[in-house]
Motif scaffolding. Structure first.
Motif, mmCIF file in Angstrom:
data_model
loop_
_atom_site.group_PDB
_atom_site.id
_atom_site.type_symbol
_atom_site.label_atom_id
_atom_site.label_comp_id
_atom_site.label_asym_id
_atom_site.label_seq_id
_atom_site.Cartn_x
_atom_site.Cartn_y
_atom_site.Cartn_z
ATOM 1 N N GLY B 230 -5.284 22.232 -5.639
ATOM 2 C CA GLY B 230 -3.923 22.246 -5.090
ATOM 3 C C GLY B 230 -3.396 20.880 -4.682
ATOM 4 N N PHE B 231 -4.127 19.812 -4.987
ATOM 5 C CA PHE B 231 -3.680 18.462 -4.581
ATOM 6 C C PHE B 231 -2.481 17.992 -5.403
ATOM 7 N N SER B 232 -1.549 17.344 -4.714
ATOM 8 C CA SER B 232 -0.474 16.618 -5.401
ATOM 9 C C SER B 232 -0.887 15.153 -5.504
ATOM 10 N N ALA B 233 -0.110 14.372 -6.243
ATOM 11 C CA ALA B 233 -0.377 12.927 -6.338
ATOM 12 C C ALA B 233 -0.408 12.312 -4.929
ATOM 13 N N GLU B 234 0.525 12.747 -4.089
ATOM 14 C CA GLU B 234 0.586 12.215 -2.727
ATOM 15 C C GLU B 234 -0.710 12.488 -1.958
ATOM 16 N N PHE B 236 -3.737 12.736 -3.212
ATOM 17 C CA PHE B 236 -4.743 11.783 -3.701
ATOM 18 C C PHE B 236 -4.529 10.419 -3.049
ATOM 19 N N ILE B 237 -3.271 9.972 -3.068
ATOM 20 C CA ILE B 237 -2.959 8.635 -2.554
ATOM 21 C C ILE B 237 -3.287 8.545 -1.065
ATOM 22 N N LYS B 238 -3.006 9.636 -0.338
ATOM 23 C CA LYS B 238 -3.274 9.622 1.106
ATOM 24 C C LYS B 238 -4.774 9.461 1.395
ATOM 25 N N VAL B 239 -5.611 10.181 0.618
ATOM 26 C CA VAL B 239 -7.065 10.081 0.850
ATOM 27 C C VAL B 239 -7.532 8.635 0.619
ATOM 28 N N ILE B 240 -7.067 8.034 -0.445
ATOM 29 C CA ILE B 240 -7.469 6.652 -0.757
ATOM 30 C C ILE B 240 -6.916 5.683 0.286
ATOM 31 N N SER B 241 -5.642 5.817 0.619
ATOM 32 C CA SER B 241 -5.019 4.910 1.587
ATOM 33 C C SER B 241 -5.713 5.017 2.945
ATOM 34 N N ALA B 243 -8.733 5.797 3.445
ATOM 35 C CA ALA B 243 -10.098 5.246 3.356
ATOM 36 C C ALA B 243 -10.098 3.720 3.393
ATOM 37 N N ILE B 244 -9.105 3.105 2.778
ATOM 38 C CA ILE B 244 -9.157 1.631 2.711
ATOM 39 C C ILE B 244 -8.158 0.977 3.658
ATOM 40 N N GLY B 245 -7.392 1.761 4.357
ATOM 41 C CA GLY B 245 -6.401 1.187 5.286
ATOM 42 C C GLY B 245 -5.030 1.255 4.670
ATOM 43 N N GLY B 246 -4.086 1.742 5.441
ATOM 44 C CA GLY B 246 -2.748 2.126 4.967
ATOM 45 C C GLY B 246 -2.044 1.127 4.077
ATOM 46 N N GLU B 247 -2.086 -0.149 4.381
ATOM 47 C CA GLU B 247 -1.246 -1.126 3.677
ATOM 48 C C GLU B 247 -1.923 -1.722 2.438
ATOM 49 N N SER B 248 -3.150 -1.310 2.195
ATOM 50 C CA SER B 248 -3.923 -2.056 1.192
ATOM 51 C C SER B 248 -3.515 -1.841 -0.258
ATOM 52 N N LEU B 249 -3.065 -0.636 -0.607
ATOM 53 C CA LEU B 249 -2.716 -0.399 -2.016
ATOM 54 C C LEU B 249 -1.370 -1.031 -2.352
ATOM 55 N N ASP B 250 -1.320 -1.696 -3.506
ATOM 56 C CA ASP B 250 -0.057 -2.273 -3.972
ATOM 57 C C ASP B 250 0.685 -1.325 -4.917
ATOM 58 N N TYR B 251 -0.070 -0.733 -5.833
ATOM 59 C CA TYR B 251 0.543 0.129 -6.837
ATOM 60 C C TYR B 251 -0.246 1.432 -6.974
ATOM 61 N N VAL B 252 0.485 2.472 -7.320
ATOM 62 C CA VAL B 252 -0.191 3.716 -7.726
ATOM 63 C C VAL B 252 0.370 4.120 -9.084
ATOM 64 N N GLY B 278 6.053 14.742 -5.697
ATOM 65 C CA GLY B 278 7.394 14.983 -5.153
ATOM 66 C C GLY B 278 8.079 13.649 -4.931
ATOM 67 N N ASP B 279 8.779 13.518 -3.832
ATOM 68 C CA ASP B 279 9.427 12.244 -3.503
ATOM 69 C C ASP B 279 8.357 11.261 -3.062
ATOM 70 N N LEU B 280 8.233 10.182 -3.783
ATOM 71 C CA LEU B 280 7.194 9.201 -3.464
ATOM 72 C C LEU B 280 7.787 8.107 -2.587
ATOM 73 N N PRO B 281 7.041 7.656 -1.578
ATOM 74 C CA PRO B 281 7.521 6.545 -0.756
ATOM 75 C C PRO B 281 7.553 5.259 -1.582
ATOM 76 N N PRO B 282 8.329 4.259 -1.140
ATOM 77 C CA PRO B 282 8.415 3.025 -1.937
ATOM 78 C C PRO B 282 7.125 2.206 -1.906
ATOM 79 N N LYS B 283 6.308 2.393 -0.877
ATOM 80 C CA LYS B 283 5.041 1.662 -0.794
ATOM 81 C C LYS B 283 3.894 2.650 -0.690
ATOM 82 N N PRO B 284 2.775 2.480 -1.393
ATOM 83 C CA PRO B 284 2.572 1.559 -2.517
ATOM 84 C C PRO B 284 3.535 1.862 -3.673
ATOM 85 N N THR B 285 3.904 0.847 -4.406
ATOM 86 C CA THR B 285 4.886 0.995 -5.483
ATOM 87 C C THR B 285 4.412 2.008 -6.533
#
Lengths: 313, 313
Positions: B230-234, B236-241, B243-252, B278-285
């Motif tokens: 049931g995971f959305s792209a968001e 996945f991105i949240k789990v990674i972000s 784990a490595i700290g919110g600001e670290s990813l530049d692109y997804v 769904g609606d993706l935030p502007p960061k990470p790009t």
């Protein structure tokens, strides 16, 4: 043109001869015994129905030109751990995997040759899947090379006869190599379990006779209890001559250098004695001399053998 | 100068990214998950006490420059016969044998790299021998990557947390590669069992933050029942972000190309669904587009990924 030389045998004997000759400019082919059924090789034969990889592997390592020492260590590596892996040799597993991938044994050898940067050819003496049998002088029948090689029979009893069942045909590539060769080297190696299985293959005797190659037999250094107990050099030569036809051998190479008693001692424990000779007939021409390596196990010196072979052809 | 790119992950995801990037002039390093404990790898870990060879092997094959196709077939070959061999992968056995011969895992990878003519480096994320654990939302504790990966737990329950025990330190070579890189690619791959085990290693978060590399996360194409149901792209991105700290990813990188229903059908049987966003935030790009390969299993297209990655750095 490079001198074409064929080495016929199995086990460490082939390795010794090839590793000496490969340092000279020669075109080498190893024709290798296919009757091994012990250890890792025996398990792989039974489980995968392939021809025995063990002696092929030794010949490939001997002919490897790779300067990567790790590669030959890897090919000779034996697993000594693991429920399913213990005793398996890595090179045997590679040949088995390559046989599965390519679909046949000859292609597997070809691919393994590429990986090991082999200069020369390694040719199974036959592509038939046969077993070696022996009968002893008391009539006992023994099935399987391993059971002859590591005897649970009375080692003092002489082997009367060995044969392959089902009968095996010479590999056409082995035949062609022998016919094209300038020299064919037979041995050294366990007489009944490494050398004779090659000569028992149908068509081998004819190929050797038809070939213009000088045929040179290298007599073993030590007897082997259960196989050649009490044999003299003449006994070895007789078995080979009888197998390929009396006139076929041109030269026999016989060591007369005595190793130190310290080196002989551990062999004595295994009832293995230095082979001596009496009055040798003029034919086949005997080449008697120091062919012993100086250290460790009592083995032929690869370079002494190579130099002598090259001087004869 | 070639662009230094580090790919972090495990399983087929790393293979996909590397095999795309290797066709461009890049200096590639794969930092590979060391928590695999299933199948051939699991048996070898247990019996030989080595680090897991499976994901190392896939990365080596991906980076092989050898034009000998048989060599990669051999490295990927799995025995399907033999009492002790069935299920074992030949490449895993080679890495294990090389570890025994050379005495350590890094040298084994180095030697395997030579045999496969690997261009690039394959680096275990840690040299510590750890196991992966997971806790589910109902409090269930699961030990071992395989038990998380192939769940015998209720696949609808969400994974709350994963961790390594004993704790593992980042391999200094992995740290250096990340610090020197121009881009670090994370994923694609099984979120909790192939990607997260890399990020859980002590020192990884700090290395990623300290590195000036562009950090690019490639979101999976399909959910996995029992792991990312049931995971959305968001998600996945949240789990990674996290784990490595919110600001670290530049692109997804997110795929929006729909595969044919025929291709989706066999995934549906395994309760594996296409990942949407769904609606993706502007960061990470977010880089949203067609990253799907055209045929067979639903996988990323290696060249589409490579081109996009290179356009971003």
């Amino acid at each position: 043109m490079k001198k074409k030389i064929v080495v016929i045998g199995g086990g460490t004997g082939v390795f010794t001869v090839l590793s000496g000759l490969k340092n000279y400019s020669t075109d080498l082919a190893a024709v290798v015994n296919m009757s091994d059924d012990g250890g890792s090789t025996g398990i792989l034969r039974e489980e995968f129905g392939i021809l025995p990889p063990g002696d092929i592997r030794r010949a490939l390592v001997a002919l490897s030109r790779s300067d990567n020492k790790i590669l030959s260590d890897l090919f000779n590596f034996r697993f000594n751990k693991g429920a399913g892996l213990t005793g398996h040799n890595f090179g045997n597993l590679m040949i088995t995997a390559l046989e599965r991938i390519t679909g046949d044994f000859a292609s597997a050898i070809h691919e393994a040759s590429k990986i090991l940067s082999v200069d020369g050819r390694v040719i199974p003496v036959t592509l038939n899947n046969s077993k070696l049998y022996a009968s002893l002088e008391d009539g006992t029948l023994i099935k399987g090379e391993t059971n002859i090689d590591i005897p649970n029979h009375d080692g003092r009893l002489k082997i009367k006869k060995v044969w392959l069942r089902p009968g095996a045909q010479i590999n056409p590539k082995a035949k062609k190599a022998i016919l094209d060769a300038r020299a064919v080297i037979i041995g050294p190696g366990d007489l009944f379990t490494s050398i004779m299985p090659n000569l028992l293959v149908a068509g081998m005797k004819e190929a050797l006779r038809a070939s213009k190659a000088k045929k040179i037999y290298i007599v073993n250094l030590m007897t082997k209890f259960g196989e050649t107990n009490g044999f003299s050099a003449e006994d070895f030569i007789k078995v080979i001559s009888d197998a390929i036809g009396g006139e076929s051998l041109d030269y026999v190479i016989i060591n007369n250098k005595m190793p130190s008693l310290a080196r002989l001692k551990k062999y004595a424990e295994e009832k293995s004695l230095l082979i001596s000779h009496g009055d040798l007939p003029p034919k086949p021409t005997p080449i008697v001399g120091d062919f012993l390596r100086n250290r460790e196990l009592i083995r032929h010196d690869p370079d002494k053998l190579a130099k002598t072979i090259l001087s004869l052809i």
